[in-house]
Design an enzyme around this catalytic site. Structure first.
Site, mmCIF file in Angstrom:
data_model
loop_
_atom_site.group_PDB
_atom_site.id
_atom_site.type_symbol
_atom_site.label_atom_id
_atom_site.label_comp_id
_atom_site.label_asym_id
_atom_site.label_seq_id
_atom_site.Cartn_x
_atom_site.Cartn_y
_atom_site.Cartn_z
ATOM 1 N N ALA A 65 0.851 -1.187 0.000
ATOM 2 C CA ALA A 65 0.000 0.000 0.000
ATOM 3 C C ALA A 65 0.889 1.239 0.000
ATOM 4 O O ALA A 65 2.027 1.191 0.471
ATOM 5 C CB ALA A 65 -0.899 -0.015 1.227
ATOM 6 N N GLY A 108 0.193 -4.944 1.181
ATOM 7 C CA GLY A 108 -1.063 -4.941 0.430
ATOM 8 C C GLY A 108 -0.952 -5.630 -0.918
ATOM 9 O O GLY A 108 -1.932 -6.194 -1.429
ATOM 10 N N GLU A 111 -1.306 -9.194 -0.310
ATOM 11 C CA GLU A 111 -2.739 -9.451 -0.086
ATOM 12 C C GLU A 111 -3.487 -9.501 -1.416
ATOM 13 O O GLU A 111 -4.366 -10.348 -1.617
ATOM 14 C CB GLU A 111 -3.330 -8.368 0.826
ATOM 15 C CG GLU A 111 -2.767 -8.480 2.244
ATOM 16 C CD GLU A 111 -3.202 -7.363 3.171
ATOM 17 O OE1 GLU A 111 -3.045 -6.181 2.787
ATOM 18 O OE2 GLU A 111 -3.687 -7.652 4.269
ATOM 19 N N GLU A 131 4.426 -5.008 7.220
ATOM 20 C CA GLU A 131 3.634 -4.011 7.955
ATOM 21 C C GLU A 131 4.107 -3.805 9.391
ATOM 22 O O GLU A 131 4.138 -2.684 9.894
ATOM 23 C CB GLU A 131 2.154 -4.419 7.990
ATOM 24 C CG GLU A 131 1.392 -4.150 6.706
ATOM 25 C CD GLU A 131 1.438 -5.297 5.725
ATOM 26 O OE1 GLU A 131 2.350 -6.149 5.824
ATOM 27 O OE2 GLU A 131 0.574 -5.347 4.846
HETATM 28 C C1 HXC Z 1 5.140 4.424 -1.188
HETATM 29 C C2 HXC Z 1 6.993 3.365 -1.992
HETATM 30 C C3 HXC Z 1 6.563 2.140 -1.441
HETATM 31 C C4 HXC Z 1 5.326 2.129 -0.723
HETATM 32 C C5 HXC Z 1 8.450 1.812 -2.434
HETATM 33 N N1 HXC Z 1 8.158 3.114 -2.598
HETATM 34 N N2 HXC Z 1 7.495 1.207 -1.728
HETATM 35 N N3 HXC Z 1 6.285 4.492 -1.861
HETATM 36 N N4 HXC Z 1 4.633 3.276 -0.634
HETATM 37 N N5 HXC Z 1 4.835 1.012 -0.196
HETATM 38 C C6 HXC Z 1 8.953 4.108 -3.314
HETATM 39 C C7 HXC Z 1 10.212 4.473 -2.566
HETATM 40 O O1 HXC Z 1 9.948 5.429 -1.579
HETATM 41 C C8 HXC Z 1 11.076 5.005 -3.682
HETATM 42 O O2 HXC Z 1 10.683 6.322 -3.991
HETATM 43 C C9 HXC Z 1 10.709 4.141 -4.866
HETATM 44 O O3 HXC Z 1 9.420 3.577 -4.549
HETATM 45 C C10 HXC Z 1 11.685 2.999 -5.105
HETATM 46 O O4 HXC Z 1 11.828 2.287 -3.895
HETATM 47 P P1 HXC Z 1 13.251 2.046 -3.174
HETATM 48 O O5 HXC Z 1 12.984 1.850 -1.727
HETATM 49 O O6 HXC Z 1 14.234 3.066 -3.574
HETATM 50 O O7 HXC Z 1 13.683 0.651 -3.853
HETATM 51 P P2 HXC Z 1 14.573 -0.507 -3.217
HETATM 52 O O8 HXC Z 1 15.765 0.087 -2.507
HETATM 53 O O9 HXC Z 1 14.807 -1.473 -4.312
HETATM 54 O O10 HXC Z 1 13.674 -1.185 -2.103
HETATM 55 C C11 HXC Z 1 12.490 -1.853 -2.489
HETATM 56 C C12 HXC Z 1 11.652 -2.161 -1.220
HETATM 57 C C13 HXC Z 1 11.381 -0.866 -0.432
HETATM 58 C C14 HXC Z 1 12.382 -3.162 -0.328
HETATM 59 C C15 HXC Z 1 10.342 -2.799 -1.712
HETATM 60 O O11 HXC Z 1 10.918 0.149 -1.361
HETATM 61 C C16 HXC Z 1 10.379 -0.994 0.659
HETATM 62 O O12 HXC Z 1 10.687 -1.523 1.713
HETATM 63 N N6 HXC Z 1 9.138 -0.517 0.424
HETATM 64 C C17 HXC Z 1 8.095 -0.521 1.411
HETATM 65 C C18 HXC Z 1 7.524 -1.898 1.556
HETATM 66 C C19 HXC Z 1 6.416 -1.949 2.619
HETATM 67 O O13 HXC Z 1 6.660 -1.628 3.797
HETATM 68 N N7 HXC Z 1 5.204 -2.332 2.204
HETATM 69 C C20 HXC Z 1 4.077 -2.466 3.106
HETATM 70 C C21 HXC Z 1 3.299 -1.181 3.106
HETATM 71 S S1 HXC Z 1 2.013 -1.274 4.297
HETATM 72 P P3 HXC Z 1 11.767 7.501 -4.118
HETATM 73 O O14 HXC Z 1 10.923 8.730 -4.284
HETATM 74 O O15 HXC Z 1 12.597 7.479 -2.884
HETATM 75 O O16 HXC Z 1 12.541 7.131 -5.362
HETATM 76 C C22 HXC Z 1 0.811 -2.115 3.544
HETATM 77 C C23 HXC Z 1 -0.482 -2.201 4.324
HETATM 78 C C24 HXC Z 1 -1.566 -2.859 3.552
HETATM 79 O O17 HXC Z 1 0.912 -2.596 2.463
HETATM 80 C C25 HXC Z 1 -2.880 -2.495 4.106
HETATM 81 C C26 HXC Z 1 -4.040 -2.943 3.239
HETATM 82 C C27 HXC Z 1 -4.173 -2.279 1.902
#
Ligand code: HXC
Length: 257
Positions: A65, A108, A111, A131
Site C-alpha cells: 500500500a 497490500g 494481499e 507491515e
Molecule cells: C510508497 C513506496 C513504497 C510504498 C516503495 N516506494 N514502496 N512508496 N509506498 N509502499 C517508493 C520508494 O519510496 C522510492 O521512492 C521508490 O518507490 C523505489 O523504492 P526504493 O525503496 O528506492 O527501492 P529498493 O531500494 O529497491 O527497495 C524496495 C523495497 C522498499 C524493499 C520494496 O521500497 C520498501 O521496503 N518498500 C516498502 C515496503 C512496505 O513496507 N510495504 C508495506 C506497506 S504497508 P523515491 O521517491 O525514494 O525514489 C501495507 C499495508 C496494507 O501494504 C494495508 C491494506 C491495503
C-alpha cells in the site's frame, strides 16, 4: 474507460491488468485499487473475456500500500472511508484471476496476490508482510487468507517478523502454483491462462465458485454447494456437447451456454 494507475489490454480471451506506477514500485494507492476493481468488473461482464491476468509493470509486482497516502491517516477517517469494500468486491469476480508476480509482492500487494485464484511467480520474486516494521499490520486479508492457506505456524512467523518469503519457499508452502525465469513469466502465464480460457466457461465458473466455498464453508455445506453446481451444469448445452463429442471421438465445441 482509461485509467491513471493501471494499464489494461485484451489479448484474445484474456483480460490483462497491469499495475502502473513503476516509479514507486506500483505502491497501491486507493485510486489504484478502485481502478483494479473497475477493470475486473468490466472484464467479468464482457462475454468475450474468459479469464483475467494481473501483473505489475516495472521492476516489481508491487511494494505494498502507498505509505505516503497512509502516513497521516487516522482511525476515524479510515473507518468512514471504508476502502476495504473494494477488496471485498474482488471476491465476487466470477472469472478466474491469475496473478503473475515478479520482483516484490509486499504488504497490500501480497494481499492482492492472495486474492488471485492462481499465482505464477518469477524465481526471484519475494513475498512478505513488512507491515509490522511500520507499526501496523495487514488490513486487506493478510492475516486471514495467509493463515487459511498455510496454517497458523508459518503465518505467525512471517507476519510477526515481517521477513521476506522467497519464491522457492512460497512454492513449497503452496502459496504459488509455479515459478519461471523472469524473462518468460508473462509468456508462460498467458499460455496457461489461454488454455483455461478455452475450457467450457460455465464449468470453469462453477468450479471456481465451489473451490472458493471450500475455504469458508464446513465440509457438509460445501458438499451441498458443490452438488447443486454439479447438477446445474447438466442444464447446459456444453455438458451435452462435451459428452457427445467424447462418444463421437471429436473435439468439443463449447459455447458457454
Ligand atoms: C510508497 C513506496 C513504497 C510504498 C516503495 N516506494 N514502496 N512508496 N509506498 N509502499 C517508493 C520508494 O519510496 C522510492 O521512492 C521508490 O518507490 C523505489 O523504492 P526504493 O525503496 O528506492 O527501492 P529498493 O531500494 O529497491 O527497495 C524496495 C523495497 C522498499 C524493499 C520494496 O521500497 C520498501 O521496503 N518498500 C516498502 C515496503 C512496505 O513496507 N510495504 C508495506 C506497506 S504497508 P523515491 O521517491 O525514494 O525514489 C501495507 C499495508 C496494507 O501494504 C494495508 C491494506 C491495503
Amino acid at each position: 474507460r482509461s485509467f491513471e494507475n493501471i494499464e489494461t489490454a485484451v489479448k484474445g480471451k484474456i483480460g490483462l491488468i497491469e499495475l502502473n506506477r513503476p516509479k514507486v514500485l506500483n505502491a497501491l494507492n486507493r485510486q489504484m485499487v478502485t481502478e483494479i476493481l473497475e477493470a475486473m468488473e468490466q472484464y467479468d461482464r464482457d462475454p468475450d473475456i474468459k479469464i483475467i491476468v494481473l501483473a505489475g509493470k516495472g521492476r516489481a509486482f508491487a511494494a505494498g500500500a502507498d505509505i505516503d497516502e497512509m502516513m497521516d491517516a487516522d482511525a476515524i477517517s479510515l473507518e468512514t472511508l471504508n476502502q476495504f469494500t473494494d477488496w471485498d468486491r474482488l471476491a465476487w469476480i466470477k472469472k478466474p484471476i491469475i496473478g503473475a508476480v515478479h520482483g516484490f509482492a509486499l504488504g497490500g500487494a501480497f494481499e492482492l496476490a492472495l486474492c488471485c485464484d492462481m499465482l505464477f511467480a518469477s524465481e526471484k520474486a519475494e513475498f512478505g508482510f513488512p507491515e509490522v516494521n511500520l507499526g501496523i499490520m495487514p488490513g486487506a486479508g493478510g492475516t486471514q487468507r495467509l493463515t487459511k492457506l498455510v496454517g497458523k505456524t508459518k503465518a505467525m512467523e512471517w507476519v510477526l517478523s515481517g521477513k521476506r518469503i522467497s519464491a522457492t519457499e512460497a512454492l513449497h508452502f503452496g502459496i504459488i502454483n509455479s515459478t519461471f525465469a523472469e524473462e518468460v513469466l508473462m509468456e508462460e502465464t498467458m499460455k496457461f491462462a489461454g488454455n483455461i480460457a478455452n475450457q467450457p466457461p460455465l464449468a470453469v465458473r462453477m468450479i471456481k465458485e465451489s473451490i472458493h466455498k471450500a475455504v469458508d464453508y464446513s465440509l457438509y455445506e460445501g458438499m451441498q454447494y458443490e452438488r447443486k453446481n454439479f447438477y446445474l451444469l447438466f442444464a447446459s448445452e456444453d455438458q451435452k456437447e462435451g459428452m457427445r463429442a467424447f462418444k463421437e471421438k471429436r473435439k468439443p465445441d463449447f459455447k458457454g451456454k
